[in-house]
Design a protein around this motif. Structure first.
Motif, PDB file in Angstrom:
ATOM      1  N   VAL A 256       0.995  -1.044   0.478  1.00 54.86           N
ATOM      2  CA  VAL A 256      -0.175   0.082   0.162  1.00 54.86           C
ATOM      3  C   VAL A 256       0.909   1.045   0.468  1.00 54.86           C
ATOM      4  N   ALA A 257       0.646   2.338  -1.385  1.00 59.72           N
ATOM      5  CA  ALA A 257       1.732   3.285  -1.112  1.00 59.72           C
ATOM      6  C   ALA A 257       0.451   4.846  -0.411  1.00 59.72           C
ATOM      7  N   ILE A 258       0.448   4.985   0.505  1.00 61.07           N
ATOM      8  CA  ILE A 258       0.364   6.228   1.658  1.00 61.07           C
ATOM      9  C   ILE A 258       1.155   7.818   1.164  1.00 61.07           C
ATOM     10  N   VAL A 259      -0.290   8.330  -0.320  1.00 62.82           N
ATOM     11  CA  VAL A 259       0.164   9.569  -1.017  1.00 62.82           C
ATOM     12  C   VAL A 259      -0.033  10.962  -0.881  1.00 62.82           C
ATOM     13  N   GLY A 260       0.319  11.888  -1.557  1.00 64.31           N
ATOM     14  CA  GLY A 260      -0.523  13.039  -0.834  1.00 64.31           C
ATOM     15  C   GLY A 260       0.069  14.515  -1.059  1.00 64.31           C
TER      16      GLY A 260
ATOM     17  N   GLY B 246      -0.419  15.136   6.484  1.00 62.60           N
ATOM     18  CA  GLY B 246      -0.528  14.206   7.339  1.00 62.60           C
ATOM     19  C   GLY B 246       0.468  13.039   7.004  1.00 62.60           C
ATOM     20  N   LYS B 247       0.881  12.699   5.651  1.00 68.15           N
ATOM     21  CA  LYS B 247       1.734  10.774   5.587  1.00 68.15           C
ATOM     22  C   LYS B 247       2.301  10.432   6.672  1.00 68.15           C
ATOM     23  N   SER B 248       3.385  11.034   7.088  1.00 66.10           N
ATOM     24  CA  SER B 248       4.193  10.437   7.298  1.00 66.10           C
ATOM     25  C   SER B 248       4.144  10.349   8.735  1.00 66.10           C
ATOM     26  N   THR B 249       2.646  11.318   9.334  1.00 66.23           N
ATOM     27  CA  THR B 249       2.452  11.147  10.590  1.00 66.23           C
ATOM     28  C   THR B 249       1.841   9.794  10.746  1.00 66.23           C
TER      29      THR B 249
ATOM     30  N   ARG C   1      -2.173  -1.129  -3.691  1.00 62.71           N
ATOM     31  CA  ARG C   1      -3.003   0.137  -4.073  1.00 62.71           C
ATOM     32  C   ARG C   1      -3.368   0.952  -3.377  1.00 62.71           C
ATOM     33  N   GLN C   2      -3.300   2.639  -3.569  1.00 64.38           N
ATOM     34  CA  GLN C   2      -3.164   3.885  -3.101  1.00 64.38           C
ATOM     35  C   GLN C   2      -4.469   4.345  -1.829  1.00 64.38           C
ATOM     36  N   LEU C   3      -3.172   4.845  -0.939  1.00 62.46           N
ATOM     37  CA  LEU C   3      -4.324   5.861  -0.279  1.00 62.46           C
ATOM     38  C   LEU C   3      -3.620   7.332  -0.165  1.00 62.46           C
ATOM     39  N   VAL C   4      -4.903   7.934  -0.591  1.00 61.47           N
ATOM     40  CA  VAL C   4      -4.733   9.064  -1.139  1.00 61.47           C
ATOM     41  C   VAL C   4      -5.488  10.257  -0.049  1.00 61.47           C
ATOM     42  N   MET C   5      -3.783  10.850   1.020  1.00 61.79           N
ATOM     43  CA  MET C   5      -4.381  11.870   2.162  1.00 61.79           C
ATOM     44  C   MET C   5      -4.458  13.592   1.414  1.00 61.79           C
TER      45      MET C   5
END
Length: 226
Positions: free
Chosen positions: A39-43, A48-51, A213-217
């Motif tokens: 999973v990739a957290i992007v934005g 707030g990704k790294s938090t 998948r990607q989680l967009v913040m």
């Protein structure tokens, strides 16, 4: 066989105190990540990704809501208990490598397994360094390695304790494009070989697209789950 949930997050909020008053960095985040998933957290920067990544790894404590790592609720644990849980389940790759300068490459990779009491720590470390193309750099110290080589050592170290979940914070952020591509390939090759759940924060579109998948913040909220 039913798929296990590696990470479950329910209505997560995180607020910190600032000079101007309380600042809410994350609000109302809920998500599930399955075992073995990437999973990739992007934005955008400041979303707030790294938090979020730090909270998921148990490196910080959220204000409200709940985080479960393999059904273990962080809210019921003190720092020592969270540290024990991290040692059992978690590996971490940092953007700035975080290698110990006084240890050789092989010694840096051996460290997590040694802390677990693994008698085969050196053998496993050498095998992992060989997989990331650094068998000729075993006895080199971090200041004798390039940035790309240091990150490959960091990846080998993260996999040394066979973590069930690997968190990566901008693993290609300090690398040029060529080294970044090498790191991406090696990261996913090891991920597949060990069946590790991979959760990463990245600005690298190529890296994000390789994930399941990607989680967009945006502004502390999840706005899209692909």
């Amino acid at each position: 066989m039913a798929v296990k949930t590696a990470i479950k997050v329910s209505n997560l909020t995180h607020t910190v105190s600032a000079n101007t008053g309380d600042l809410t960095i994350l609000r109302g985040i809920s998500l599930n990540i399955n075992e073995g998933e990437s999973v990739a957290i992007v934005g955008a920067s400041g979303s707030g990704k790294s938090t979020l990544l730090g909270l998921l790894a148990g490196l910080d404590v959220n204000t409200s809501g709940e985080i479960y790592l393999y059904d273990h609720a962080f809210s019921t644990m003190d720092e020592e208990q969270r540290a024990l849980l991290r040692g059992q389940y978690v590996g971490f790759i940092f953007q700035s490598f975080h290698l110990l300068p006084s240890l050789q490459a092989v010694e840096n990779v051996m460290l997590p397994a040694e802390l677990k009491g693994d008698k085969d720590a050196r053998q496993k470390a050498e095998a992992l360094l060989d997989k990331v193309g650094l068998s000729h750099r075993l006895t080199h110290y971090p200041n004798q390695l390039s940035g790309g080589e240091q990150q490959r050592v960091a990846i080998a170290r993260a996999f040394a304790s066979s973590p069930k979940i690997l968190f990566a914070d901008e693993p290609t952020g300090n690398l040029d494009e060529g080294n970044g591509r090498i790191i991406i390939e090696q990261l996913f090759e090891l991920n597949k070989a060990q069946g590790t759940t991979l959760v990463m924060v990245t600005h690298d579109n190529h890296l994000a697209e390789k994930c399941d998948r990607q989680l967009v913040m945006s502004a502390g909220q999840l706005v899209e789950k692909n």
